[in-house]
Enzyme design. Structure first.
Site, PDB file in Angstrom:
ATOM      1  N   ASP A  85       3.195  -3.983  27.602  1.00  0.00           N
ATOM      2  CA  ASP A  85       1.936  -4.654  27.906  1.00  0.00           C
ATOM      3  C   ASP A  85       2.264  -6.091  28.324  1.00  0.00           C
ATOM      4  O   ASP A  85       3.355  -6.589  28.053  1.00  0.00           O
ATOM      5  CB  ASP A  85       1.046  -4.622  26.662  1.00  0.00           C
ATOM      6  CG  ASP A  85      -0.199  -5.474  26.811  1.00  0.00           C
ATOM      7  OD1 ASP A  85      -0.891  -5.313  27.827  1.00  0.00           O
ATOM      8  OD2 ASP A  85      -0.457  -6.296  25.921  1.00  0.00           O
ATOM      9  N   ASP A 145      -0.219  -4.824  22.037  1.00  0.00           N
ATOM     10  CA  ASP A 145      -0.835  -5.561  20.928  1.00  0.00           C
ATOM     11  C   ASP A 145      -2.344  -5.396  20.833  1.00  0.00           C
ATOM     12  O   ASP A 145      -2.942  -5.789  19.833  1.00  0.00           O
ATOM     13  CB  ASP A 145      -0.529  -7.057  21.057  1.00  0.00           C
ATOM     14  CG  ASP A 145      -1.324  -7.711  22.172  1.00  0.00           C
ATOM     15  OD1 ASP A 145      -1.933  -8.765  21.936  1.00  0.00           O
ATOM     16  OD2 ASP A 145      -1.346  -7.165  23.289  1.00  0.00           O
ATOM     17  N   ASP A 180      -4.363  -1.031  24.208  1.00  0.00           N
ATOM     18  CA  ASP A 180      -3.036  -0.400  24.183  1.00  0.00           C
ATOM     19  C   ASP A 180      -2.967   0.773  23.209  1.00  0.00           C
ATOM     20  O   ASP A 180      -2.002   1.546  23.237  1.00  0.00           O
ATOM     21  CB  ASP A 180      -1.959  -1.426  23.774  1.00  0.00           C
ATOM     22  CG  ASP A 180      -1.877  -2.600  24.727  1.00  0.00           C
ATOM     23  OD1 ASP A 180      -1.893  -2.361  25.945  1.00  0.00           O
ATOM     24  OD2 ASP A 180      -1.802  -3.746  24.255  1.00  0.00           O
TER      25      ASP A 180
END
Length: 655
Positions: free
Chosen positions: A343, A539, A543
């Site tokens: 990410d 995080d 996600d």
């Protein structure tokens, strides 16, 4: 409707952490598995010192018996049910082995085995419950009620479940959006970090899409509902996490993959060792003793215990360095990954906007510090994340901020205040000027957000604001590429331009931007279908589906959402990105030690079994050999507790 859309005063509160989900945590002792395991452990710990100090058997014997009952009845019962389905469960075998050990006087060894397996089952149940808690808590992101507008302009507070497609709702400043829809009227900035992971609030005006659960800024919005509550993006995230968790391939330790064959073979062999000599006239006591000795020396618990020490040592070592690995299975799986998906916001970056550039414009007659001082003074009363970034930058430079008067804020436009007798306006260049300055376009092309500072009607300077790359990001990307043999992929909900610029800084070529949670999930599933074992590092709430579906998921702990922390298999507590490749390398070393230990345990078991079958192996010697092999492989696994093991892993080695 103009009066309805007039921004209302926003109560100043502590800024809400993006992605925060209300905590719904199952208490440990609320789980029956945990209560039984705790009871078994307490009984064992009370009995052990009594036995070791030579107390009479009547003082510690009943305590051991209680340990057997409380810790063993549930796995035993489940094993019997599995046996009814013609499946031999290793837990049942462990209970039988523990009872067999007790029957020949090894009461403490059997009780220890029961406690280990009961505790393992309790931890697994707790992990499952906590994940379910976080999935349910995710629904708290969406408000329970919304303000529905009637055709005549009236307002009615209704449950979000009552909203239908086509309804019009009012979202006031500071409120969360109640339904997925499209803006009909008004202008504001909406924090979409929970859905897209974008680090900055996104300007919203007529025609723009908004999502349930996102946080409105300083403007009021009138929104037309376009999806039912059950089909909102937040609701779909919940379903995706649940489905991904349910369909994810069952995880097993290496030794458990052969447990059925080993267990069946051991039971058959034990019966043969008992019945065959008995058929040829051997005494019942001798035949039973030989069979019990065989069961002890051939017991799979030796192999299981040979497997666990390296993995548990690796978990402990990683924990000392800020990495929480949730189970031995996870530690083993980390070493199998051959592809990585990262990410952007909060993972590769620090997750908060910072001023990266201060550029006075020609003709302003101002220096960098003067431009920043005026901008920060004007922005100080604002609650906008960009305003906080400007104020923080001024304070980091040690600049004194004069008081501002006549502060006003216009959603989507900027702020205006009088600072030192001069009127200062800070906002988006495209909104303040008819023509965007070339310097602003240059900043935006480089992935930064451009902010224009206008003093007394004259453009005075530009500020560049961006989410800063973590200092260890580039080195981490390079280490992961070396470990897996392929470069990591960047999966982000941010805009393609900002994503491409940051990826270039980090050394990532494969960039997939503008992704919603379902798009990230689809990207990971596509990689998995291609035969890759994917490690996802993220995080945010957005996600979570990808973390659940991946071969292994790691969450950044400091700013990570509750759902991401619970869904992930491991958590980087200190937010040190470099810990990711170090943990993967440590896992690979642990897997090699597991293989070594299985070979050692196998040699000992084979030798003792041959001795018992071909000769006359004394029971004490058999127990000593069995326990000796366990101690040996345990010490071998404990090598990963050393600081040097982590240092070699962090240096880019294999542990």
């Amino acid at each position: 409707m103009t009066s309805t859309l007039t921004p209302q005063p926003v109560e100043r509160t502590k800024p809400e952490r993006p992605g925060a989900v209300a905590r719904r945590r199952t208490r440990v002792l609320a789980l029956p598995e945990a209560r039984w395991a705790a009871a078994a452990t307490v009984c064992f710990l009370l009995a052990l010192p009594l036995q070791l100090t030579g107390a009479p058997a009547w003082t510690w014997g009943p305590l051991y018996a209680l340990s057997y009952v409380t810790g063993g009845w549930e796995p035993g019962w489940e094993g019997l049910k599995a046996l009814k389905e013609r499946t031999l469960d290793v837990d049942l075998l462990m209970v039988v082995a523990a009872l067999g050990a007790a029957s020949i006087g090894q009461v403490m060894d059997g009780a220890l085995l029961i406690v280990i397996f009961a505790t393992s089952g309790a931890l697994e149940a707790l992990a499952t419950a906590r994940t379910a808690d976080s999935v349910r808590g995710l629904l708290d992101l969406a408000p329970a009620t919304a303000t529905r507008l009637s055709p005549d302009g009236g307002e009615q507070a209704v449950s979000v479940e009552e909203l239908a497609v086509g309804d019009t709702v009012l979202v006031r400043p500071g409120e969360r959006v109640g339904a997925d829809g499209r803006v009909l009227d008004g202008a504001s900035e909406v924090d979409q970090a929970t859905i897209t992971g974008e680090p900055l609030p996104v300007p919203k005006e007529r025609g723009d899409e908004v999502f349930a659960g996102t946080l409105n800024g300083t403007g009021a919005l009138r929104i037309r509902v376009e999806r039912d509550a059950s089909d909102s993006v937040i609701a779909r995230i919940v379903r995706m996490v649940q489905e991904a968790s349910e369909t994810k391939a069952p995880t097993q330790l290496f030794i458990e993959k052969v447990e059925q064959r080993y267990s069946l073979g051991m039971v058959a062999a034990t019966l043969a060792v008992f019945l065959v000599p008995l058929a040829f006239g051997e005494q019942l006591t001798d035949a039973l003793l030989r069979a019990m000795t065989f069961m002890i020396v051939a017991s799979p618990c030796a192999v299981v215990l040979a497997t666990m020490p390296p993995l548990l040592s690796a978990i402990a070592n990683a924990g000392r360095h800020g990495v929480l690995v949730k189970s031995a299975v996870v530690m083993e799986r980390l070493g199998q990954v051959d592809a990585v998906a990262l990410d952007k916001t909060g993972t590769l970056t620090e997750g908060s906007p910072r001023v990266t550039d201060v550029r006075p414009l020609p003709g302003s007659g101002l220096e960098e510090d003067e431009v920043l001082t005026l901008a920060a003074a004007a922005e100080r009363p604002s609650e906008h994340p960009l305003a906080r970034a400007v104020v923080d930058a001024a304070r980091e430079r040690g600049l004194g901020l004069p008081d501002a008067a006549d502060f006003t804020s216009a959603p989507g436009l900027g702020v205006t205040a009088v600072v030192g007798g001069r009127t200062v306006t800070v906002g988006a260049p495209a909104r303040l000027l008819d023509v965007t300055p070339g310097a602003a376009a240059e900043l935006e092309e480089s992935g930064r957000t451009a902010v224009l500072v206008v003093v007394d009607g004259t453009p005075a300077g530009l500020l560049g604001i961006a989410d800063r790359l973590r200092p260890d990001a580039a080195a981490t990307v390079a280490s992961l590429a070396t470990l897996t043999g392929t470069a990591p992929v960047l999966l982000t909900g941010d805009n393609p331009r900002a994503a491409a610029h940051l990826a270039a800084e980090a050394g990532i070529d494969d960039v997939r931007a503008g992704l919603l949670p379902q798009d990230k999930l689809a990207a990971v599933q596509e990689m998995e279908r291609a035969g890759r074992k994917v490690l996802v590092v993220g995080d945010g709430v957005n996600d979570a589906p990808a973390l659940a579906a991946a071969h292994t998921g790691i969450a950044m702990g400091r700013a990570g959402s509750d759902l991401a922390l619970e869904t992930a298999d491991a958590v980087i507590v200190r937010d040190e990105l470099a810990a990711v490749p170090a943990t993967v390398a440590l896992s690979r070393r642990a897997r090699r030690l597991v293989v070594q230990n299985l070979v050692i345990a196998g040699v000992f078991i084979a030798g003792l079994v041959v001795w018992d079958l071909a000769g006359d192996l004394p029971l004490p010697l058999g127990v000593a050999g069995h326990e000796g092999s366990t101690v040996l492989v345990g010490l071998n696994g404990l090598r990963l507790l050393r600081e040097g093991a982590w240092q070699r892993a962090a240096a880019g080695g294999n542990g």
